[in-house]
Design a protein around this motif. Structure first.
Motif, short mmCIF file in Angstrom:
data_model
loop_
_atom_site.label_atom_id
_atom_site.label_comp_id
_atom_site.label_asym_id
_atom_site.label_seq_id
_atom_site.Cartn_x
_atom_site.Cartn_y
_atom_site.Cartn_z
N HIS A 122 -1.43 8.09 -6.23
CA HIS A 122 -2.03 6.75 -5.71
C HIS A 122 -1.57 6.27 -4.22
CE1 HIS A 122 -2.88 6.03 -9.85
NE2 HIS A 122 -1.62 6.34 -10.20
N VAL A 123 -1.63 7.54 -3.56
CA VAL A 123 -1.53 7.25 -1.96
C VAL A 123 -2.68 6.79 -1.42
CG1 VAL A 123 -0.88 8.19 0.28
CG2 VAL A 123 0.48 9.08 -1.79
N GLY A 124 -2.49 5.47 -0.78
CA GLY A 124 -3.57 4.81 -0.17
C GLY A 124 -4.14 3.57 -0.96
N LYS A 125 -3.46 3.69 -2.34
CA LYS A 125 -3.71 2.34 -3.09
C LYS A 125 -3.02 1.22 -2.89
CE LYS A 125 -6.17 4.88 -6.67
NZ LYS A 125 -6.17 5.33 -8.08
N VAL A 126 -3.47 0.07 -3.19
CA VAL A 126 -2.72 -1.29 -3.04
C VAL A 126 -2.48 -1.81 -4.52
CG1 VAL A 126 -3.09 -3.57 -2.40
CG2 VAL A 126 -3.82 -1.68 -0.87
N LYS A 166 0.79 -1.21 -0.15
CA LYS A 166 0.05 -0.12 0.04
C LYS A 166 0.94 1.35 0.13
CE LYS A 166 -3.64 2.00 2.87
NZ LYS A 166 -4.47 2.11 3.89
N ILE A 167 0.58 2.08 -0.84
CA ILE A 167 1.50 3.25 -1.00
C ILE A 167 0.91 4.19 0.03
CG2 ILE A 167 1.96 5.55 -2.28
CD1 ILE A 167 2.57 2.89 -3.56
N ILE A 168 1.99 4.59 1.14
CA ILE A 168 1.75 5.59 2.19
C ILE A 168 2.22 7.03 1.91
CG2 ILE A 168 1.65 3.52 3.88
CD1 ILE A 168 4.55 4.35 4.66
N LYS A 169 3.22 7.14 1.00
CA LYS A 169 3.79 8.74 0.90
C LYS A 169 4.47 8.52 -0.59
CE LYS A 169 8.36 7.88 2.96
NZ LYS A 169 9.12 8.70 2.63
N SER A 170 4.59 9.76 -0.91
CA SER A 170 5.37 9.93 -2.29
C SER A 170 5.84 11.35 -2.68
CB SER A 170 4.36 9.61 -3.56
OG SER A 170 4.85 9.92 -4.76
N ASP A 171 7.09 11.24 -3.24
CA ASP A 171 7.44 12.77 -3.52
C ASP A 171 6.66 13.39 -4.77
OD1 ASP A 171 8.67 11.65 -5.78
OD2 ASP A 171 10.76 11.37 -4.65
N ASP A 172 6.94 14.29 -5.25
CA ASP A 172 6.26 14.90 -6.47
C ASP A 172 6.72 14.36 -7.65
OD1 ASP A 172 4.63 16.68 -4.96
OD2 ASP A 172 6.06 18.15 -5.12
N GLU A 173 7.79 13.84 -7.67
CA GLU A 173 8.19 13.14 -9.01
C GLU A 173 8.02 11.80 -9.18
OE1 GLU A 173 12.38 14.24 -9.47
OE2 GLU A 173 11.74 16.28 -8.97
N ALA A 174 7.49 11.19 -8.28
CA ALA A 174 7.13 9.48 -8.25
C ALA A 174 6.06 9.25 -9.10
CB ALA A 174 7.17 8.82 -7.09
N ASP A 210 9.30 -1.38 -16.57
CA ASP A 210 8.65 -1.82 -15.30
C ASP A 210 8.54 -0.45 -14.45
OD1 ASP A 210 8.59 -4.55 -15.59
OD2 ASP A 210 10.62 -4.57 -14.93
N PHE A 211 7.39 -0.66 -13.50
CA PHE A 211 7.06 0.61 -12.64
C PHE A 211 7.69 -0.10 -11.29
CE2 PHE A 211 4.13 1.30 -15.87
CZ PHE A 211 3.98 2.48 -16.08
N TYR A 212 8.35 0.78 -10.76
CA TYR A 212 9.03 0.60 -9.27
C TYR A 212 8.39 1.45 -8.35
CZ TYR A 212 12.67 -2.07 -11.74
OH TYR A 212 13.26 -2.96 -12.41
N ILE A 213 8.44 0.83 -6.93
CA ILE A 213 7.91 1.53 -5.95
C ILE A 213 9.08 1.39 -4.90
CG2 ILE A 213 6.27 1.80 -4.04
CD1 ILE A 213 4.45 0.18 -5.96
N ASP A 214 9.52 2.77 -4.34
CA ASP A 214 10.54 2.72 -3.36
C ASP A 214 10.09 2.15 -1.97
OD1 ASP A 214 11.75 4.29 -1.01
OD2 ASP A 214 13.32 4.33 -2.55
N GLY A 215 10.86 1.31 -1.34
CA GLY A 215 10.38 0.52 -0.11
C GLY A 215 9.93 1.40 0.92
N GLY A 216 10.61 2.65 1.05
CA GLY A 216 10.12 3.78 2.24
C GLY A 216 8.74 4.25 1.84
N ASP A 217 8.16 4.21 0.75
CA ASP A 217 6.97 4.74 0.35
C ASP A 217 5.76 3.96 0.50
OD1 ASP A 217 8.63 7.13 -0.27
OD2 ASP A 217 8.41 6.89 -2.63
N CYS A 218 5.98 2.89 1.02
CA CYS A 218 4.93 1.71 0.96
C CYS A 218 5.06 0.92 2.09
CB CYS A 218 4.66 1.04 -0.39
SG CYS A 218 6.22 -0.05 -0.68
#
Length: 58
Positions: A17-21, A4-12, A45-53
């Motif tokens: 999509h904060v709050g989405k799974v 689940k996305i919990i935070k993001s910077d403006d460039e990600a 591919d689409f990557y998600i940083d481990g600190g943002d989820c």
């Protein structure tokens, strides 16, 4: 596995999509844990940083 996305910077790509799974594959990246969104995209591919989820139950 899902995260689940919990935070993001403006460039990600997931900034709106904060709050989405997302279903993901876990990977050790250069800067720590990363997640690759599934299904994988043959055009890149689409990557998600481990600190943002956070990992969530399936």
């Amino acid at each position: 596995m899902k995260v689940k996305i919990i935070k993001s910077d403006d460039e990600a790509w997931y900034k709106d999509h904060v709050g989405k799974v997302f279903a993901v594959e876990k990977k050790n990246g250069r800067n720590g844990i990363e997640y690759i969104v599934l299904p994988r995209d043959p055009h890149g591919d689409f990557y998600i940083d481990g600190g943002d989820c956070e990992e969530v139950e399936d």
